[in-house]
Design a protein around this motif. Structure first.
Motif, short mmCIF file in Angstrom:
data_model
loop_
_atom_site.label_atom_id
_atom_site.label_comp_id
_atom_site.label_asym_id
_atom_site.label_seq_id
_atom_site.Cartn_x
_atom_site.Cartn_y
_atom_site.Cartn_z
N TRP A 375 -27.95 34.53 -65.29
CA TRP A 375 -26.65 35.21 -66.04
C TRP A 375 -26.84 35.88 -67.18
O TRP A 375 -26.64 34.22 -68.00
CB TRP A 375 -25.96 34.71 -64.89
CG TRP A 375 -24.57 35.12 -65.54
CD1 TRP A 375 -24.14 37.06 -65.26
CD2 TRP A 375 -23.56 35.64 -66.64
NE1 TRP A 375 -22.93 37.82 -65.16
CE2 TRP A 375 -22.23 37.08 -66.23
CE3 TRP A 375 -23.99 35.33 -67.73
CZ2 TRP A 375 -21.02 36.86 -67.32
CZ3 TRP A 375 -21.94 34.37 -68.19
CH2 TRP A 375 -21.74 35.96 -68.63
N ASN A 392 -17.36 28.12 -63.57
CA ASN A 392 -17.99 28.52 -61.91
C ASN A 392 -19.01 26.70 -61.63
O ASN A 392 -19.51 26.25 -62.04
CB ASN A 392 -19.21 29.22 -61.63
CG ASN A 392 -20.27 29.88 -60.94
OD1 ASN A 392 -20.69 29.07 -59.94
ND2 ASN A 392 -20.17 31.01 -61.33
N SER A 394 -21.38 26.48 -59.56
CA SER A 394 -22.49 26.27 -59.08
C SER A 394 -22.81 26.52 -60.71
O SER A 394 -24.56 26.18 -60.45
CB SER A 394 -23.38 26.98 -58.44
OG SER A 394 -22.36 28.71 -58.20
N PHE A 414 -27.51 28.65 -62.51
CA PHE A 414 -27.24 28.08 -61.59
C PHE A 414 -27.95 27.17 -60.44
O PHE A 414 -29.03 27.52 -60.38
CB PHE A 414 -26.67 29.37 -60.85
CG PHE A 414 -25.81 29.66 -61.47
CD1 PHE A 414 -24.15 29.81 -61.63
CD2 PHE A 414 -26.33 31.47 -62.15
CE1 PHE A 414 -23.93 30.53 -62.81
CE2 PHE A 414 -25.46 31.91 -63.47
CZ PHE A 414 -24.12 31.59 -63.09
C1 LIG Z 1 -20.63 31.65 -59.85
O1 LIG Z 1 -21.63 32.75 -60.17
C2 LIG Z 1 -22.36 32.63 -58.93
C3 LIG Z 1 -23.58 33.97 -59.69
O2 LIG Z 1 -24.12 34.55 -61.07
C4 LIG Z 1 -21.78 34.42 -58.13
O3 LIG Z 1 -22.63 34.10 -57.71
C5 LIG Z 1 -20.89 33.34 -57.93
O4 LIG Z 1 -20.32 33.49 -56.95
C6 LIG Z 1 -19.59 32.98 -58.82
N1 LIG Z 1 -19.06 31.86 -57.92
C7 LIG Z 1 -17.72 31.48 -58.66
C8 LIG Z 1 -16.51 31.02 -58.18
O5 LIG Z 1 -17.27 32.87 -59.52
#
Ligand SMILES: *[C@@H]1O[C@H](CO)[C@@H](O)[C@H](O)[C@H]1NC(C)=O
Ligand SMILES: *[C@@H]1O[C@H](CO)[C@@H](O)[C@H](O)[C@H]1NC(C)=O
Ligand SMILES: *[C@@H]1O[C@H](CO)[C@@H](O)[C@H](O)[C@H]1NC(C)=O
Ligand SMILES: *[C@@H]1O[C@H](CO)[C@@H](O)[C@H](O)[C@H]1NC(C)=O
Length: 831
Positions: A375, A392, A394, A414
């Motif tokens: 991203w 985030n 991941s 990620f």
């Molecule tokens: C974390 O980033 C991923 C990839 O952009 C996304 O799909 C996911 O929803 C995000 N998770 C949160 C908890 O924001």
């Protein structure tokens, strides 16, 4: 081919020169079609046509277009090539899939403004299928960039169609790899099926637009090599250029991604080619040598192979083993990892905490990992980037997206990171997420290391002190005469040293190499680039600019040079001296006018200059040079990077090994040892060295075997792939050997009944040298006898790396009938 030689250096007897020229001309005329040119066009108007013998020439006469074939007159293509470069270098082909079957093809501009190729029955075999509506009178023109365009006759821009929109295997300056993200289509470089079949091959060179765009080489969906993502200056995986001769232009908007390059000086002729084996090479034309010089080749080492080390790891070509788990990670499959199968990658030792208590560990100088699922945001700062990542669970890593102006933008990865490597010159910083406990652990480990280092220094100092004391006491016991002798001996030694090689003035070296300009560049060796220079007295020299000197001091370096200069043999390149300025170190060698062996044997035209007698002498010379290094010299040198491009040829085509002694100087002088730095060249390294870093004189024997097989077959081990069995050159040689048709292995020009048995003996020796186990390879003194036919030859086993990958761990396969030690080998008569 021009012969560039001044009268006073021309020592070759006249008849030799005449013979060479005769051979060149015979070949030249034999390979030319025998009709006369009819017309040379600069433009084509509607309903005008170009036929088989006509050509279309660009205004500046750089490019020429017309019909041609690859040796088979039944397959005619319309293509573009450089007008004044020989041998003919094709840069674009129109009817790649649909050759015309005889010489009656026509290229015509029809009323609709389409370019069409017609065959003798006036059937359309190819059409430019221009979708633009042509309203004004059109015209076909070949531009000086190599772009064939259909354009409005009355204006300069406004192309209805252009060949640059349909690239083949060649990427020219001004061409764009372009993708319209909204509508497509997508433009990319596609390899040819084979060097003489321009239809679509398996490989592509393109911008991968998934995630953050990156330049990649792929085979279908599978990535093979990433040049990496754009960092504001260039792609993060490529080297920072020493001399700026290109402008790289990268455009990335919501609607379009495109990449192109321009040459900064219009006198530079350059092209990038994706060959039929998936290797991309950038070439520069050298007027001086009348040859294409390959300046960049990718992939260039093991670390360039996509995802070699699996996920969460780092590849460092200067480490051993080259793959390493990131800090805080451990191999997923330990046993496999230790046997050099790294594909399983690494997993976290400690799980992330996610919301409370993760941190980051910084890695500097890296090629950033695969961005195809990352991203990005261009406006975030590095700090904001970290915050986004921490939020985030991941997200596992972050980095700046643009390195200009102190860095800006944000890239996030990620779950895992893959295909990261230590950069050879200047890379980027990346921050890898770790649980706090792991971060502490890493810090503690560092502290511990420092403490250990301090203790170590203390112990060394103590030992030195003690030795000095013992020496002093023992000295006082010796008689005075003895000391006098010692002094005399030292004196004598100093005098002798003065005769040894010259230390050249550094500024002179800058002058004679035109400040290391690329025009003076002769090539790139394992330890740095080599430049040509001419001294004031007219002597031609080759200057090697050492790129890595492992922190070696000036004095040690001079000592090394002195030692290396004592190595003198008819088949070794002579070291003349060195030059030092601050961190810069140069080695100065005699200049070899006939370049290197690879320049001849891998080139269809030039290889004809080397008949079997010449090749035999060359192989024999290399064997003798190597024997001298291994056994006869006072130093006992292992070369460690023997390859065809390291064998130079003097004016009488006598082979001279170059780059010897460098491995020793830079990595210590144990004759057999484990090294933690694998050097050498992929394709010439024996399995035990490539995989375990173990080297001995037998490693050189392996490389020698590869060179012998390359000389006989005229093909490169790396890059060669036998299409039916997917074997490399060694495997191919082995298969033909066991199928009892080894004569098929020879280069076509060597096929001659009279000398066949001799060539077969050389193939046999070559196979013995590339045996998987070092102990099954002969030593160089045996090789010299074997080549002369004065020693019976044992039957070879399957060679190492015979299917193009390492097979050191596959024990016991087909090793029946092969005994380990040379004395007990069952004797077979040579075929
Ligand atoms: C974390 O980033 C991923 C990839 O952009 C996304 O799909 C996911 O929803 C995000 N998770 C949160 C908890 O924001
Ligand atoms: C042009 O169009 C025809 C018919 O649609 C197609 O068969 C042909 O492959 C196209 N040629 C090229 C060069 O795209
Ligand atoms: C381009 O290169 C040529 C030959 O190397 C040189 O003579 C010329 O000055 C260069 N031109 C520019 C604009 O740098
Ligand atoms: C990037 O970040 C800025 C600042 O937070 C935000 O305004 C912008 O919308 C983001 N852009 C994208 C494409 O997410």
């Amino acid at each position: 081919m021009k012969m560039m030689r001044t009268n006073n250096t021309c020592t070759m007897e006249n008849h030799k020169v005449l013979m060479l020229m005769l051979m060149v001309f015979t070949f030249f005329f034999c390979s030319m079609p025998t009709f006369s040119k009819q017309n040379t066009f600069t433009t084509i108007a509607p309903n005008q046509f170009i036929q088989y013998s006509d050509t279309l020439v660009s205004a500046g006469e750089t490019f020429e277009a017309g019909f041609f074939n690859f040796g088979d007159p039944q397959r005619q293509y319309f293509g573009i090539w450089y007008k004044n470069i020989s041998p003919r270098t094709i840069v674009w082909v129109a009817n790649r899939d649909t050759p015309v079957h005889n010489s009656t093809g026509l290229l015509k501009l029809n009323d609709q403004g389409n370019l069409v190729i017609l065959d003798d029955s006036k059937g359309v075999v190819w059409s430019s299928n221009s979708s633009r509506i042509v309203v004004k009178p059109p015209l076909v023109q070949l531009l000086d960039s190599g772009n064939l365009v259909v354009k409005d006759a009355n204006s300069t821009g406004n192309f209805f169609w252009e060949s640059f929109d349909y690239p083949g295997n060649t990427f020219l300056a001004g061409m764009k790899l372009r993708s319209n993200l909204v509508t497509g289509p997508y433009k990319y470089i596609r390899s040819w099926k084979s060097p003489d079949d321009p239809s679509d091959g398996e490989f592509s060179y393109e911008i991968d637009t998934r995630g953050f765009p990156q330049l990649v080489t792929a085979k279908g969906e599978r990535l093979l090599y990433r040049s990496g993502s754009w960092n504001g200056f260039l792609f993060s995986g490529i080297s920072w250029p020493m001399h700026r001769i290109y402008n790289l232009l990268f455009v990335f908007t919501d609607k379009e991604v495109s990449y192109q390059y321009e040459t900064l000086n219009s006198s530079i002729i350059s092209r990038t080619v994706l060959d039929s084996y998936g290797t991309s090479q950038r070439f520069l034309w050298s007027d001086e040598t009348q040859n294409w010089e390959a300046t960049v080749t990718r992939p260039s080492d093991q670390c360039d192979d996509y995802a070699l080390c699996g996920i969460n790891s780092n590849c460092n070509i200067n480490d051993f083993p080259i793959c390493e788990c990131l800090n805080g990670f451990i191999p997923k499959f330990k046993a496999k990892w230790e046997s050099s199968d790294w594909s399983g990658g690494c997993v976290r030792r400690t799980k992330l905490n996610c919301f409370d208590g993760d941190g980051f560990l910084k890695y500097t100088n890296m090629k950033l990992p695969d961005t195809s699922s990352s991203w990005y945001n261009r406006s975030l700062s590095l700090e904001e980037c970290m915050t986004v990542c921490l939020k985030n669970c991941s997200c596992v890593a972050y980095a700046n997206l643009d390195v200009r102006y102190g860095g800006s933008g944000c890239l996030l990865w990620f779950h895992s990171v893959v295909d990261m490597r230590k950069h050879l010159d200047r890379g980027q910083d990346i921050y890898i997420r770790l649980a706090f406990s792991e971060l502490d652990h890493t810090k503690n480990k560092r502290n511990l290391n420092m403490k250990l280092a301090a203790i170590f220094v203390g112990v060394i100092a103590f030992i030195i002190g003690l030795t000095a004391l013992l020496f002093a006491t023992s000295m006082s016991r010796k008689k005075l005469g003895c000391i006098r002798k010692l002094i005399q001996w030292n004196h004598k030694k100093e005098k002798k040293e003065e005769e040894l090689p010259t230390v050249f003035d550094f500024s002179t070296m800058i002058n004679v190499t035109n400040n290391f300009s690329y025009q003076n560049k002769l090539g790139e060796g394992g330890f740095g680039p080599v430049y040509k220079g001419v001294l004031a007295d007219g002597q031609e020299i080759a200057v090697k600019r050492l790129s890595e000197t492992s922190g070696q001091g000036t004095k040690e370096f001079k000592n090394e040079v002195k030692l290396m200069a004592t190595l003198q043999h008819r088949n070794l390149v002579k070291l003349l001296g060195c030059s030092i300025h601050q961190d810069e170190k140069l080695l100065i060698y005699e200049f070899m006018p006939n370049r290197s062996l690879d320049y001849f044997i891998f080139d269809t035209t030039r290889s004809k200059l080397l008949d079997w007698t010449k090749r035999l002498e060359i192989i024999d010379g290399i064997a003798r040079g190597l024997l001298y290094l291994h056994q006869d010299s006072t130093l006992r040198i292992i070369h460690r990077d023997l390859k065809t491009s390291n064998i130079l040829l003097d004016i009488d085509m006598i082979p001279k090994i170059s780059d010897f002694g460098l491995a020793r100087s830079f990595m210590g002088d144990h004759a057999e040892a484990n090294t933690n730095r694998v050097m050498g060249t992929y394709g010439y390294m024996p399995p035990e060295y490539a995989v375990h870093g173990y080297f001995s004189t037998k490693s050189d024997v392996f490389s020698f075997g590869v060179v012998v097989l390359e000389i006989i077959s005229g093909r490169k081990n790396r890059g060669f792939c036998d299409p039916q069995h997917h074997l490399n050159l060694l495997g191919h040689a082995w298969r033909l050997w066991i199928e009892e048709r080894p004569e098929e292995f020879m280069a076509d020009i060597l096929y001659n009944e009279a000398i066949c048995s001799e060539i077969l003996r050389f193939i046999h020796v070559g196979l013995l040298c590339v045996q998987r186990k070092p102990e099954n390879r002969p030593n160089m003194s045996s090789v010299v006898f074997m080549l002369k036919g004065e020693k019976l030859l044992p039957q070879p086993c399957e060679p190492g790396f015979y299917d193009g990958r390492e097979n050191t761990n596959s024990t016991g396969s087909s090793s029946k009938g092969c005994s380990i030690n040379e004395a007990s080998i069952s004797l077979l008569e040579a075929r």
